[in-house]
Scaffold this active site. Structure first.
Site, PDB file in Angstrom:
ATOM      1  N   THR A 135      35.240 150.640  85.424  1.00  0.00           N
ATOM      2  CA  THR A 135      35.988 151.084  84.232  1.00  0.00           C
ATOM      3  C   THR A 135      35.444 152.431  83.757  1.00  0.00           C
ATOM      4  OG1 THR A 135      34.645 149.949  82.571  1.00  0.00           O
ATOM      5  CG2 THR A 135      36.419 148.672  83.591  1.00  0.00           C
ATOM      6  N   ARG A 159      68.641 147.186  44.840  1.00  0.00           N
ATOM      7  CA  ARG A 159      67.193 147.037  44.997  1.00  0.00           C
ATOM      8  C   ARG A 159      66.654 148.212  45.793  1.00  0.00           C
ATOM      9  NH1 ARG A 159      66.052 142.567  49.875  1.00  0.00           N
ATOM     10  NH2 ARG A 159      67.244 143.697  51.434  1.00  0.00           N
ATOM     11  N   GLN A 184      68.016 142.954  58.096  1.00  0.00           N
ATOM     12  CA  GLN A 184      68.499 142.535  59.415  1.00  0.00           C
ATOM     13  C   GLN A 184      69.666 143.415  59.862  1.00  0.00           C
ATOM     14  OE1 GLN A 184      67.372 140.485  57.040  1.00  0.00           O
ATOM     15  NE2 GLN A 184      66.550 138.596  57.907  1.00  0.00           N
ATOM     16  N   HIS A 196      57.894 144.879  49.838  1.00  0.00           N
ATOM     17  CA  HIS A 196      58.508 144.580  48.541  1.00  0.00           C
ATOM     18  C   HIS A 196      57.966 145.468  47.425  1.00  0.00           C
ATOM     19  CE1 HIS A 196      60.138 141.201  50.647  1.00  0.00           C
ATOM     20  NE2 HIS A 196      58.962 140.643  50.824  1.00  0.00           N
TER      21      HIS A 196
HETATM   22  O1  LIG Z   1      66.866 142.007  53.707  1.00  0.00           O
HETATM   23  C1  LIG Z   1      66.284 140.936  53.487  1.00  0.00           C
HETATM   24  N1  LIG Z   1      66.205 139.996  54.474  1.00  0.00           N
HETATM   25  C2  LIG Z   1      65.589 138.777  54.302  1.00  0.00           C
HETATM   26  O2  LIG Z   1      65.545 137.944  55.228  1.00  0.00           O
HETATM   27  C3  LIG Z   1      64.994 138.566  53.043  1.00  0.00           C
HETATM   28  N2  LIG Z   1      64.317 137.506  52.510  1.00  0.00           N
HETATM   29  C4  LIG Z   1      63.990 137.844  51.243  1.00  0.00           C
HETATM   30  O3  LIG Z   1      63.328 137.111  50.450  1.00  0.00           O
HETATM   31  N3  LIG Z   1      64.452 139.083  50.946  1.00  0.00           N
HETATM   32  C5  LIG Z   1      65.089 139.542  52.036  1.00  0.00           C
HETATM   33  N4  LIG Z   1      65.729 140.714  52.287  1.00  0.00           N
END
Ligand SMILES: O=c1[nH]c(=O)c2[nH]c(=O)[nH]c2[nH]1
Length: 308
Positions: free
Chosen positions: A62, A181, A237, A265
């Site tokens: 190595t 948000r 998602q 968050h």
């Molecule tokens: O965009 C989000 N997807 C989640 O799966 C999720 N779960 C959550 O508590 N907030 C959010 N926001």
């Protein structure tokens, strides 16, 4: 490398991790170019005798792998992209040693950027940016290649045009539904190129650096939407999916992409004083930034067949 010593199934590989190298190139006009890389090497070879007996004759030390990084960096007389460097290392290990059947090279590039003074590019001054360019090359002796590039630590945030509604609501649910948000994430992305053999990999200098910048721009543009009106995100998602889809639609030589997008968050701040009087009432303005816990959302998207 799988083998069957003494009737067992046995898999092994060895390598050197976190080999740090920096390289400066200078052009004729006196401008300097600079990269810093953190290189991980794993080699697959049949060196079972080293494990089972005291025979190291099939082992590439190595320490030798580490030295090779510096020799190859020295030999690059022209600037190379991080992908090109990973490929040339993998090529070296699989061709120089008859014992080595596969090389796996991972490199993370530190985000040094040229500095601008009063709008003018500095000839030899660099400052550290944020997100990192990554690559992984898996090369077999036959020339069959898997080439992946990526970005790490791409922090994105928008202060509106995001919501989350319609999710399962039960006796454990506290989260209110919202169409207003903050949306913040730190994207880790990796995309696999469709090139399957060494000979089909584009040779144009800086091809993969340009492609990295283009893919990153596409991810970022899709996240934010147009500058004035933005784009509404109904969930991390959905935004993740649109980002992945946009990359596959735009770049035919990319066969799959994996995105990790933690939901970071920012909590609304509502405060009452000791007499139960409201002293801060949240109106989409004052937040408590957090980094844990955070949502973890990841997906990969690939084509059924290559477009190339
Ligand atoms: O965009 C989000 N997807 C989640 O799966 C999720 N779960 C959550 O508590 N907030 C959010 N926001």
């Amino acid at each position: 490398m799988a083998s069957q010593p003494e009737g067992f199934n046995f898999e092994q590989m060895h390598g050197k991790q976190r080999v740090r190298v920096a390289r400066v190139w200078k052009n004729k006009e006196g401008r300097h170019f600079f990269v810093e890389w953190n290189v991980n090497i794993s080699l697959l070879s049949d060196c079972v005798n080293a494990y089972v007996h005291d025979d190291n004759s099939d082992i590439v030390a190595t320490d030798t792998m580490k030295n090779t990084v510096y020799v190859k960096a020295k030999e690059c007389s022209e600037q190379v992209s991080v992908e090109e460097f990973a490929i040339l290392l993998a090529k070296h290990f699989t061709s120089f040693y008859h014992q080595v059947t596969h090389a796996i090279i991972n490199i993370v590039e530190k985000p040094w950027e040229r500095v601008y003074i009063d709008g003018q590019p500095h000839e030899h001054g660099f400052k550290l940016g944020s997100e990192k360019h990554t690559t992984e090359v898996i090369l077999k002796k036959s020339g069959v290649i898997q080439l992946t590039s990526g970005v790490e630590g791409l922090a994105l945030l928008k202060t509106t045009k995001s919501g989350f509604e319609g999710y399962i609501r039960d006796q454990y649910t506290a989260l209110p539904e919202t169409r207003e948000r903050m949306l913040a994430t730190e994207v880790t992305a990796s995309w696999r190129y469709a090139y399957e053999s060494l000979s089909s990999v584009p040779q144009k200098p800086q091809f993969f650096t340009d492609r990295y910048l283009d893919v990153k721009k596409d991810l970022v543009d899709t996240f934010y939407g147009p500058p004035k009106e933005g784009v509404y995100s109904p969930s991390v998602q959905n935004t993740l999916y649109l980002m992945a889809k946009s990359v596959l639609n735009r770049f035919p030589d990319i066969s799959s992409i994996k995105l990790k997008m933690p939901n970071i968050h920012f909590l609304p701040v509502n405060l009452k004083n000791k007499d139960n009087q409201t002293i801060v009432k949240f109106a989409d303005d004052v937040y408590l930034p957090t980094d844990e816990p955070h949502g973890s959302i990841q997906a990969s998207l690939s084509r059924f067949w290559s477009k190339m």
